[in-house]
Design a protein around this motif. Structure first.
Motif, PDB file in Angstrom:
ATOM      1  N   ASP A  69       1.023  -1.230  -0.122  1.00 35.08           N
ATOM      2  CA  ASP A  69       0.154   0.050   0.054  1.00 35.08           C
ATOM      3  C   ASP A  69       0.877   1.273   0.044  1.00 35.08           C
ATOM      4  O   ASP A  69       1.905   1.266   0.920  1.00 35.08           O
ATOM      5  N   ARG A 111       1.559   4.739   1.139  1.00 37.99           N
ATOM      6  CA  ARG A 111       1.346   5.698   2.335  1.00 37.99           C
ATOM      7  C   ARG A 111       2.530   6.408   2.542  1.00 37.99           C
ATOM      8  O   ARG A 111       3.611   6.327   2.236  1.00 37.99           O
ATOM      9  N   ARG A 156      -3.207   5.306   3.687  1.00 37.75           N
ATOM     10  CA  ARG A 156      -3.433   3.822   4.247  1.00 37.75           C
ATOM     11  C   ARG A 156      -2.574   3.793   5.559  1.00 37.75           C
ATOM     12  O   ARG A 156      -2.879   2.909   6.205  1.00 37.75           O
TER      13      ARG A 156
END
Length: 316
Positions: free
Chosen positions: A66, A68, A308
């Motif tokens: 993810d 982030r 995230r």
């Protein structure tokens, strides 16, 4: 206490750490296009320094599933300041990720991490080893140092107040719009106009990270080099009113906005009265008039994807 000295010993912005799925592409971008120096890798981590900065690194990339923000790191005067800040935040109910201790990242040092009001991981550290750096030469279009980080918040006033109360950041200037209210707060921890800014956005995310160039010529050469590399330019070149700094914004391969800038104001007086700049005035955004007018399309790019990593500490 002088108006440009942080009351809790925070001295400057050290680095911004990003997690990205397209790790290899991002490494190439920061090294080969953006002009940073990769000082080393550690598994799925890569550390990037600016040739003109004594910081061990100013950007850290981590390979992850993810995208982030891993963390934002600020320097502190010494270990006593780190310990005192950790104790203060703990007593104020701030979620501290770990007690102060020896850092295991490049350059070592002593520090701790905690969550800000929006759930970003913040690190404050002292005694990090410096690296050999040098004067950037005339015509050399690579970053001298990291300049500032701007973050999106759904409630920028609450985030501004949190940084002022808990970390001693001082408000320098504000951007305001008739229909949206206060849109961006510029905040300082030293005499630079801002090391951190908080922008109004639809969710918690990175708005942009900015890198200081040697001067106007190097700033323009760098802007041109990144454009020629086919990187999407969002906005610029131009010069902001608040801070008086130049701007050229680009999207990195992961969709994070990165900025080249130069000539950011330094505040030389102890007493500074924050200005409120109306975004309806074209000179607020760009006193030169060379950049496209700010639009919803330009703003949308800097909203970024929802982070995230909110209230989730990075693994390293």
């Amino acid at each position: 206490m002088p108006g440009n000295v942080n009351p809790f010993g925070i001295t400057h912005l050290r680095h911004v750490d990003l997690a990205v799925p397209d790790y290899g592409t991002q490494r190439s971008f920061y090294r080969d296009t953006w002009g940073l120096t990769e000082i080393g890798t550690d598994g799925k981590l890569s550390y990037f320094a600016a040739e003109g900065s004594p910081e061990q690194y100013i950007v850290r990339l981590r390979q992850a599933g993810d995208k982030r923000l891993d963390l934002i790191s600020f320097g502190a005067t010494d270990r006593a300041a780190v310990d005192a800040l950790a104790a203060k935040l703990g007593s104020e109910g701030i979620r501290v990720v770990g007690a102060p201790g020896e850092l295991q990242t490049a350059g070592g040092g002593y520090g701790f991490r905690f969550f800000d009001v929006d759930g970003r991981t913040i690190e404050v550290s002292s005694d990090v080893a410096t690296r050999q750096h040098r004067e950037i030469e005339e015509g050399e279009a690579i970053p001298v140092r990291i300049s500032h980080a701007v973050m999106n918040s759904k409630d920028p006033n609450a985030t501004r107040d949190w940084y002022a109360r808990h970390l001693g950041f001082m408000l320098t200037d504000t951007l305001w719009g008739e229909h949206m209210g206060e849109m961006m707060h510029f905040m300082r921890c030293n005499d630079w106009h801002h090391s951190l800014a908080i922008a109004r956005g639809p969710h918690t995310s990175v708005h942009h990270v900015s890198f200081e160039m040697r001067g106007l010529d190097e700033y323009m050469r760098g802007t041109g080099r990144v454009m020629r590399a086919g990187i999407k330019k969002i906005w610029g070149p131009g010069r902001h009113n608040a801070g008086n700094n130049t701007f050229s914004y680009f999207l990195d391969p992961s969709g994070n906005t990165m900025e080249y800038t130069t000539e950011l104001d330094r505040l030389t007086t102890d007493e500074w009265h924050p200005h409120v700049f109306d975004i309806a005035d074209p000179n607020t955004q760009d006193v030169w008039g060379t950049a496209d007018a700010m639009s919803e399309l330009i703003a949308k790019d800097s909203f970024n994807d929802p982070d995230r990593g909110v209230f989730v500490a990075p693994p390293v």
